[in-house]
Write a protein that holds these residues in place. Structure first.
Motif, mmCIF file in Angstrom:
data_model
loop_
_atom_site.group_PDB
_atom_site.id
_atom_site.type_symbol
_atom_site.label_atom_id
_atom_site.label_comp_id
_atom_site.label_asym_id
_atom_site.label_seq_id
_atom_site.Cartn_x
_atom_site.Cartn_y
_atom_site.Cartn_z
ATOM 1 N N LYS A 72 11.092 -17.706 -7.726
ATOM 2 C CA LYS A 72 12.382 -17.645 -7.187
ATOM 3 C C LYS A 72 12.524 -16.134 -6.678
ATOM 4 N N ASP A 73 12.131 -15.160 -7.408
ATOM 5 C CA ASP A 73 12.355 -13.721 -7.038
ATOM 6 C C ASP A 73 11.283 -13.270 -6.105
ATOM 7 N N PHE A 74 11.483 -12.233 -5.298
ATOM 8 C CA PHE A 74 10.506 -11.871 -4.515
ATOM 9 C C PHE A 74 9.634 -11.009 -5.210
ATOM 10 N N ALA A 75 8.285 -11.111 -5.190
ATOM 11 C CA ALA A 75 7.034 -10.572 -5.897
ATOM 12 C C ALA A 75 7.268 -9.149 -5.745
ATOM 13 N N TYR A 76 7.168 -8.650 -4.459
ATOM 14 C CA TYR A 76 7.292 -7.104 -3.973
ATOM 15 C C TYR A 76 8.553 -6.692 -3.493
ATOM 16 N N GLY A 77 9.647 -7.658 -3.885
ATOM 17 C CA GLY A 77 10.921 -7.155 -3.367
ATOM 18 C C GLY A 77 11.207 -7.550 -1.952
ATOM 19 N N LYS A 78 12.253 -7.320 -1.316
ATOM 20 C CA LYS A 78 12.835 -7.706 -0.038
ATOM 21 C C LYS A 78 12.960 -6.621 0.835
ATOM 22 N N GLU A 79 12.525 -5.231 0.272
ATOM 23 C CA GLU A 79 13.070 -4.196 1.244
ATOM 24 C C GLU A 79 11.500 -3.692 1.737
ATOM 25 N N PRO A 80 11.250 -3.275 2.767
ATOM 26 C CA PRO A 80 9.891 -3.076 3.413
ATOM 27 C C PRO A 80 9.242 -1.724 2.708
ATOM 28 N N ASN A 81 8.082 -1.928 2.822
ATOM 29 C CA ASN A 81 7.181 -0.614 2.050
ATOM 30 C C ASN A 81 7.844 0.536 2.739
ATOM 31 N N ASP A 82 7.461 1.726 1.869
ATOM 32 C CA ASP A 82 8.049 2.855 2.246
ATOM 33 C C ASP A 82 7.378 3.576 3.486
ATOM 34 N N PHE A 83 6.137 3.280 3.522
ATOM 35 C CA PHE A 83 5.292 3.924 4.518
ATOM 36 C C PHE A 83 5.557 3.408 5.854
ATOM 37 N N ILE A 84 5.730 2.111 5.906
ATOM 38 C CA ILE A 84 6.256 1.327 7.180
ATOM 39 C C ILE A 84 7.766 1.656 7.563
ATOM 40 N N ALA A 85 8.493 1.861 6.604
ATOM 41 C CA ALA A 85 10.049 2.351 6.656
ATOM 42 C C ALA A 85 9.936 3.647 7.331
ATOM 43 N N GLU A 86 8.989 4.348 6.925
ATOM 44 C CA GLU A 86 8.779 5.861 7.428
ATOM 45 C C GLU A 86 8.271 6.041 8.762
ATOM 46 N N GLN A 87 7.211 5.250 9.256
ATOM 47 C CA GLN A 87 6.584 5.529 10.438
ATOM 48 C C GLN A 87 7.114 4.566 11.498
ATOM 49 N N ALA A 88 7.371 3.119 11.386
ATOM 50 C CA ALA A 88 7.740 2.285 12.313
ATOM 51 C C ALA A 88 8.623 2.842 13.273
ATOM 52 N N PRO A 89 9.970 3.227 12.985
ATOM 53 C CA PRO A 89 10.860 3.507 13.746
ATOM 54 C C PRO A 89 10.580 4.635 14.773
ATOM 55 N N ASN A 90 9.537 5.483 14.355
ATOM 56 C CA ASN A 90 9.049 6.642 15.035
ATOM 57 C C ASN A 90 8.024 6.619 16.201
ATOM 58 N N ILE A 91 6.969 5.367 15.766
ATOM 59 C CA ILE A 91 5.756 5.270 16.793
ATOM 60 C C ILE A 91 5.597 4.086 17.354
ATOM 61 N N LEU A 92 6.594 3.052 17.336
ATOM 62 C CA LEU A 92 6.396 1.658 17.838
ATOM 63 C C LEU A 92 7.630 1.605 19.050
#
Length: 265
Positions: A72-92
């Protein structure tokens, strides 16, 4: 590994066919059957071998991920990976078409959809992707999903603005093939965003596979991603705190690599 099965059927000679075992290596599957008569006489008469060009995800792999993602729990949580959170807003660019490989329960796909991107999440586990769809609904966004084995899944050609690979640890022959196909699947100007554990992670023991061969080095990735220009390529030690399976200080490789607009692959 050997997967035991007890399936059987009866033919027109009143013989019972039993599937006794299925053996799988990295390159083949062999089904062992036995034909049994009412007299009690039995003998092996069939051996079937199915060969694959690349290693496939085996039965135990599917079962392991389905079991992990059925919790029932999320194995790796519900929040995005830190590297994705850091990079995606700036380069996509806005409204990018994004393919997420081995996306599991959808935390990165949902984060990207919240940024306005059109996201397809691919994973071997159906329970994982069901949770991904539920997480998307919880966040009032839409994602697409595909239950598929990366050994056979068609990534396409020149059709993705971005491909995301976060802790997508595969057997080396399959990994090299997926990376080769991912390079061609990016549009000219498209970008690959990747983070994975390096073999040094085994010293930390805070997540990832127990097999160094399934981890990656920056040198491996430079060789496997020929045709992409590396904008970020680094190995580093950092805290990876993602659910209950990524639990602390670890050693990772991070890559942002772009397909040159003039590069014909």
């Amino acid at each position: 590994f050997v997967f035991a099965s007890f399936c059987s059927c009866q033919d027109r000679f009143n013989a019972v066919w039993c599937l006794e075992t299925v053996e799988q290596s990295e390159t083949h599957v062999i089904f062992h059957t036995r034909r049994k008569y009412k007299t009690g006489i039995s003998f092996n008469i069939l051996r079937v071998s199915l060969h694959f060009k690349y290693p496939t995800q085996n039965f135990s792999t599917v079962t392991m991920w389905d079991s992990r993602y059925s919790d029932k729990d999320f194995a790796y949580g519900k929040e995005p990976n830190d590297f994705i959170a850091e990079q995606a807003p700036n380069i996509l660019p806005s409204s990018s078409r994004v393919l997420c490989l081995a996306e599991g329960e959808g935390r990165n796909a949902v984060a990207l959809a919240k940024l306005g991107h059109n996201v397809l999440a691919v994973d071997l586990s159906e329970p994982g992707l069901k949770k991904a769809l539920a997480l998307a609904s919880e966040n009032n966004v839409t994602i697409e999903t595909a239950v598929a084995d990366l050994a056979t899944y068609d990534l396409g050609t020149s059709q993705w603005d971005a491909i995301v690979s976060i802790f997508c640890h595969l057997p080396p022959p399959l990994r090299r093939d997926v990376h080769k196909r991912a390079t061609k699947a990016l549009k000219p100007g498209g970008v690959l965003i990747l983070e994975a554990y390096t073999p040094k992670q085994l010293e930390f023991g805070t997540g990832g596979p127990p097999n160094a061969a399934m981890m990656m080095t920056l040198q491996d990735l430079r060789e496997e991603l020929t045709g992409l220009d590396f904008e970020i390529g680094r190995e580093l030690e950092r805290n990876v705190l993602e659910g209950k399976y990524h639990t602390g200080r670890g050693h990772v490789v991070q890559v942002v690599a772009r397909r040159n607009k003039d590069n014909i692959l």
